[in-house]
Design an enzyme around this catalytic site. Structure first.
Site, PDB file in Angstrom:
ATOM      1  CG  HIS A   1      -2.139  -0.470   1.334  1.00 49.34           C
ATOM      2  ND1 HIS A   1      -3.544  -0.556   0.366  1.00 49.34           N
ATOM      3  CD2 HIS A   1      -1.434  -2.263   1.879  1.00 49.34           C
ATOM      4  CE1 HIS A   1      -3.623  -2.101   0.656  1.00 49.34           C
ATOM      5  NE2 HIS A   1      -3.012  -3.180   1.535  1.00 49.34           N
TER       6      HIS A   1
ATOM      7  CG  ASN B   1      -7.540  -5.419  -0.194  1.00 49.71           C
ATOM      8  OD1 ASN B   1      -7.348  -4.571   0.640  1.00 49.71           O
ATOM      9  ND2 ASN B   1      -7.325  -6.355  -0.135  1.00 49.71           N
TER      10      ASN B   1
ATOM     11  CE1 TYR C   1      -2.807  -5.468   7.869  1.00 50.69           C
ATOM     12  CE2 TYR C   1      -2.906  -3.032   7.412  1.00 50.69           C
ATOM     13  CZ  TYR C   1      -2.727  -4.241   6.768  1.00 50.69           C
ATOM     14  OH  TYR C   1      -3.399  -4.751   5.624  1.00 50.69           O
TER      15      TYR C   1
END
Length: 494
Positions: free
Chosen positions: A65, A138, A349
């Site tokens: 990303h 997504n 993350y």
């Protein structure tokens, strides 16, 4: 002005160029030298600061990303969902919450074209009165893998060949052919939605299964869906993608920025699918498997609210590159499920943001909560939290927790196992490990459902795209089998 509360800002700019420390700079055009043609002096502090800072302007790029664009706006609750969740920002119709949204491509570098066939990221940060909630997803409702331990492997398959630094699709197909659960996402990637026309005309999905908790402590599994009010548009051919990307490799970023600047604000509707965890054994799929969709005829979409983007970011670096999302950020009324991919993402993350931005990345203005916050986290690199207290004991800290005062339903296994029921198993094989036949049947049903009109043949479009990208003879066997199941005839893809 209280210097202890001062935050550097361009709004405080004066008419004189200064160093980062605020001292005037007498000459910003010429370095200090010994005579008009002599060597540069080491004592030219401004020169060294200017060049050294320039060399450090780039922070580590996101592994995935990296290419993305952000915009700001609001989320408005439009329907009563209090029977599902006690989340404050969903307390009732009309409640508005500020948000920032980042759209992205997954695989390629920060400056790569936005016309590449690639999943798109759709991440939303809600600045609620009870803390920040990050919903990351997504533009496909499913993902290639169901277990986070395979995430580095699938990304490496899509990344450029480490020898040549060229993306080679035989590597992608080789991975997919050994993982039948990936074929559901394959059908989306190699259909028209594999290359969205822009970010405004793109759907979004939470992909993973989350948990809603209401005031009574009742938990429900939920799947999130974003539907653009302006419809879905895609770039249907690789020739068109090459033409659009050749003219402007930032076409989607510019489209988003220009549309908001012109007052044409993008808008999405948020809908959820809801499942009672006590009934999950009634279905022939695992609701915690992110490689499978939930049938909408059995679990219909329920409207929740709307998302409107009405402001562009003020600074791209501050509000896009330093913008950090993580599915671990939840608020009362919303929690995780035992979805394996989600569980892995909760750790991964936050860990990548600590690496990219430092341990205090949540203090950056774009990431910081808009509500009062307090904890026992001290110090660390680039910590600029202003603290007046002398420090309180842990026993006093515990009294600050809302659960200690009985104000909100208890979340998580630590205190109430009923909120997160154990993953049930069907008779025989565990639901988390379905056979290859199930992995092939589900995408086949989905392709038939999405196909719609009889004159459209998505399996044949996917076969065409596979031919364009090229495969090795040993790779496409399982892919060919999946397309055959969906279309009733064997496509030519070699």
């Amino acid at each position: 002005m209280d210097p202890t509360k001062f935050r550097p800002s361009s709004s405080h700019d004066g008419g004189v160029t200064t160093t980062n420390a605020g001292a005037p700079v007498w000459n910003d055009n010429e370095a200090l030298t010994v005579g008009p043609r002599g060597p540069i002096l080491l004592e030219d502090y401004h020169l060294i600061e200017k060049v050294a800072h320039f060399a450090r302007e780039r922070i580590p790029e996101r592994v995935v990303h990296a290419r993305g664009a952000s915009a700001k706006g609001f989320f408005e609750c439009t329907h009563d969902v209090s029977d599902l969740t006690c989340a404050d920002f969903l307390r009732g119709p009309g409640a508005r919450t500020p948000v920032i949204v980042r759209f992205s491509t997954v695989i390629h570098e920060r400056g790569s074209p936005e016309t590449i066939r690639d999943p798109r990221g759709f991440a939303v940060k809600f600045y609620t009165r009870e803390g920040n909630w990050d919903l990351l997803g997504n533009n496909f409702p499913v993902f290639f893998i169901r277990d986070g331990i395979k995430f580095p492997d699938v990304i490496h398959a899509f990344k450029p060949n480490p020898r040549s630094h060229v993306q080679e699709y035989w590597r992608v197909f080789d991975f997919l052919s050994h993982h039948p659960e990936s074929l559901h996402t394959f059908f989306f990637l190699f259909d028209d939605v594999g290359v969205p026309a822009d970010y405004r005309h793109m759907e979004g999905f939470g992909v993973n299964t989350y948990t809603f908790v209401n005031k009574a402590g009742k938990a429900s599994y939920v799947k999130f869906h974003w539907k653009p009010t302006c419809g879905v548009r895609c770039i249907r051919t690789d020739e068109e993608a090459a033409l659009v990307g050749g003219r402007n490799h930032s076409h989607a970023t510019q489209d988003l920025y220009d549309s908001i600047a012109a007052g044409s604000f993008p808008e999405w509707q948020l809908l959820v699918q809801v499942m009672d965890p006590d009934t999950e054994d009634q279905y022939d799929f695992d609701p915690l498997d992110d490689t499978k969709t939930w049938p909408e005829d059995l679990l219909p979409l329920r409207p929740v609210g709307r998302l409107v983007l009405d402001r562009n970011v003020d600074n791209f670096f501050n509000e896009n590159e330093q913008l950090a999302f993580g599915p671990g950020l939840v608020v009362p009324g919303i929690y995780y499920s035992d979805d394996k991919m989600l569980q892995c993402r909760v750790f991964a993350y936050a860990d990548t943001q600590r690496y990219r931005l430092g341990p205090n990345y949540l203090m950056l203005p774009v990431n910081a909560p808009r509500c009062a916050h307090h904890n026992n986290h001290y110090d660390g690199a680039m910590n600029f939290m202003h603290r007046d207290e002398e420090g309180e004991g842990h026993h006093q800290e515990a009294q600050r927790l809302p659960a200690a005062r009985g104000e909100v339903p208890v979340l998580g296994r630590r205190q109430a196992g009923a909120v997160r029921p154990e993953v049930r198993r069907l008779a025989g094989a565990p639901k988390g490990q379905p056979g290859a036949e199930i992995d092939l049947d589900r995408p086949a049903l989905e392709v038939r459902r999405v196909a719609g009109e009889e004159d459209r043949h998505p399996p044949q479009r996917q076969a065409k795209h596979v031919k364009i990208y090229g495969v090795r003879p040993s790779s496409p066997l399982l892919i060919q089998r999946a397309i055959t199941r969906a279309s009733g005839r064997t496509p030519e893809i070699d």
